[in-house]
Design a protein around this motif. Sequence first.
Motif, PDB file in Angstrom:
ATOM      1  N   THR A  17       0.835  -1.209   0.000  1.00 10.52           N
ATOM      2  CA  THR A  17       0.000   0.000   0.000  1.00 10.52           C
ATOM      3  C   THR A  17       0.871   1.260   0.000  1.00 10.52           C
ATOM      4  O   THR A  17       0.528   2.241  -0.659  1.00 10.52           O
TER       5      THR A  17
ATOM      6  N   ARG B  76       2.315   1.509  -3.555  1.00 13.26           N
ATOM      7  CA  ARG B  76       1.219   1.899  -4.457  1.00 13.26           C
ATOM      8  C   ARG B  76       0.949   3.408  -4.362  1.00 13.26           C
ATOM      9  O   ARG B  76       0.859   4.095  -5.376  1.00 13.26           O
TER      10      ARG B  76
ATOM     11  N   ARG C  29       3.775   5.599  -5.723  1.00 16.66           N
ATOM     12  CA  ARG C  29       3.797   5.531  -7.180  1.00 16.66           C
ATOM     13  C   ARG C  29       2.718   6.460  -7.768  1.00 16.66           C
ATOM     14  O   ARG C  29       2.973   7.195  -8.714  1.00 16.66           O
ATOM     15  N   ILE C  30       1.540   6.418  -7.178  1.00 15.05           N
ATOM     16  CA  ILE C  30       0.458   7.281  -7.681  1.00 15.05           C
ATOM     17  C   ILE C  30       0.815   8.752  -7.460  1.00 15.05           C
ATOM     18  O   ILE C  30       0.657   9.575  -8.359  1.00 15.05           O
TER      19      ILE C  30
ATOM     20  N   ARG D   1       1.323  10.191 -11.165  1.00 17.63           N
ATOM     21  CA  ARG D   1       0.103  10.806 -11.684  1.00 17.63           C
ATOM     22  C   ARG D   1      -0.066  12.249 -11.249  1.00 17.63           C
ATOM     23  O   ARG D   1      -0.863  12.978 -11.796  1.00 17.63           O
TER      24      ARG D   1
ATOM     25  N   GLU E 117      -1.651  13.467  -8.929  1.00 20.66           N
ATOM     26  CA  GLU E 117      -3.001  13.840  -8.538  1.00 20.66           C
ATOM     27  C   GLU E 117      -3.282  13.258  -7.171  1.00 20.66           C
ATOM     28  O   GLU E 117      -2.622  12.320  -6.737  1.00 20.66           O
ATOM     29  N   ILE E 118      -4.237  13.872  -6.492  1.00 16.67           N
ATOM     30  CA  ILE E 118      -4.526  13.395  -5.150  1.00 16.67           C
ATOM     31  C   ILE E 118      -5.204  12.036  -5.231  1.00 16.67           C
ATOM     32  O   ILE E 118      -5.902  11.736  -6.182  1.00 16.67           O
ATOM     33  N   ARG E 119      -4.949  11.246  -4.221  1.00 20.54           N
ATOM     34  CA  ARG E 119      -5.623   9.966  -4.152  1.00 20.54           C
ATOM     35  C   ARG E 119      -6.317   9.885  -2.796  1.00 20.54           C
ATOM     36  O   ARG E 119      -5.685   9.603  -1.780  1.00 20.54           O
ATOM     37  N   PRO E 120      -7.634  10.164  -2.777  1.00 20.57           N
ATOM     38  CA  PRO E 120      -8.346  10.113  -1.500  1.00 20.57           C
ATOM     39  C   PRO E 120      -8.233   8.719  -0.896  1.00 20.57           C
ATOM     40  O   PRO E 120      -8.359   7.723  -1.583  1.00 20.57           O
ATOM     41  N   GLN E 121      -7.963   8.694   0.419  1.00 22.76           N
ATOM     42  CA  GLN E 121      -7.758   7.423   1.094  1.00 22.76           C
ATOM     43  C   GLN E 121      -8.556   7.349   2.372  1.00 22.76           C
ATOM     44  O   GLN E 121      -8.724   8.334   3.062  1.00 22.76           O
ATOM     45  N   LEU E 122      -8.961   6.148   2.695  1.00 23.66           N
ATOM     46  CA  LEU E 122      -9.642   5.894   3.962  1.00 23.66           C
ATOM     47  C   LEU E 122      -8.794   6.405   5.122  1.00 23.66           C
ATOM     48  O   LEU E 122      -7.596   6.160   5.176  1.00 23.66           O
ATOM     49  N   ASP E 123      -9.414   7.156   6.049  1.00 30.80           N
ATOM     50  CA  ASP E 123      -8.739   7.568   7.269  1.00 30.80           C
ATOM     51  C   ASP E 123      -9.011   6.499   8.326  1.00 30.80           C
ATOM     52  O   ASP E 123     -10.147   6.332   8.769  1.00 30.80           O
TER      53      ASP E 123
END
Lengths: 219, 217
Positions: free
Chosen positions: B111, B114, B117-118, B122, B124-130
Amino acid sequence: MIKHHLNPEILMSYAAGNSSSSVSLIVASHITVCSKCRKEVSFYEDIGGKVLEESLSVETKAETLDIILSKLDGLNSELITNTIIENSSFKNIPVVLQKMLPEGNSLTENWKKGIGGIKYFDIDMESVNKDLHARMLSIPPGKKLPNHGHEAQELTLVLEGGFSDENGNYNVGDVAIEDENNIHTPIADSEEGCVCLVVYEGNLKFKGVFGPILNLLKI
Amino acid sequence: MFLENYIETVDFSDKLPCIEYKQEKHYLVLKSAVKDKELTYLISRVADFKDKSAFSDLFKLVGPRIKGYLMKLGSSDIVAEDLLQEVMLTVWRRSETFDRAKAAVSTWLFTIARNKRIDMLRKEIRPQLDPLDPMLTPNQEDSADNVYSSKQESLKITNAIEQLPDEQAVLIKMTYYEDKSHSNIANELRMPLGTVKSRIRLASNRLRKLLEGQIYD
């Protein structure tokens, strides 16, 4: 009790790291309140862990470790801080989504006003891909939308209240997945109305559950 | 897995008397569960004592594998090196949050890699579970929920994918090894998007049976 879940291919794509920023937002929001889908994401991340484990080793440069070690001193621990919701108007919104919304005395205070008492807020995904859309919608109680179909995938997550259509009732935490060729006549909950997050990838038009409203509001 | 290339040169037996080593051919092979315990131990040394020696050992164990993974997903050698540095710095900073009860070490590292890398590729933001969101619903009551190691490490993912029908296996490989979205896969294979999705769905069910059904194999 959540009845309408995200499907395996969306959850796998999120876990593998190849879903778009807007789809990632709705997945992260949904799995905050849905332990079933959260568990499924964990399984797909375990597959990712296995993929990593079984990747061929590639020798690192001789100096890499020393470079990393030289950067450690003074580096603070990154404890994930406990999130405190200070703004009570955000009480029904997952933290991951709160961070994307404007603050106000009420949830929708700083949202734009549309027709028929609808309020909306466009989330800036800071993506280079302008074909990604994420929009918050607040729909008044009992609002009925005309029949409509759609061409591409649109996801709708209910955050407050709910809505009904031919597929059933959608309440808080439920996700509506609109694919090609579905026809819907959604009606917002008669007492609470509906606050939801809608994400859509593709051309300029929203064509899903609340598509007609989204299009009238001119994205 | 993580250890097989490394164990020849380093002997952990003095550090980890609890772990049994098995001589096999010309190198030492650790059992899966032991390997995970080993990595967990090193991470705990980093978390509790900011132990740079343990961190260095951890790097030698997982670094080349992470680099290989990043390159398999298309990063050049230079980019993979940069990303690897970022991943390891995050491992150092987040070591205290690693919870073996919640995830295997390999999953945790995956994780982090991953997300780095994003972030880098990319932009760009990658919204993630808090994980500390007060709204987080409790996990389902399933006694098997927190037992990751034994059942899932018994079958290699590469073997599990081989057991899928070819038409499904190719889609799983493109998802995990080539970082392709559903629409990219549909374009590349000239296949309707709906077919891509339904085949991935079938494959995910099959993988769950293959990976979770195997107990102490």
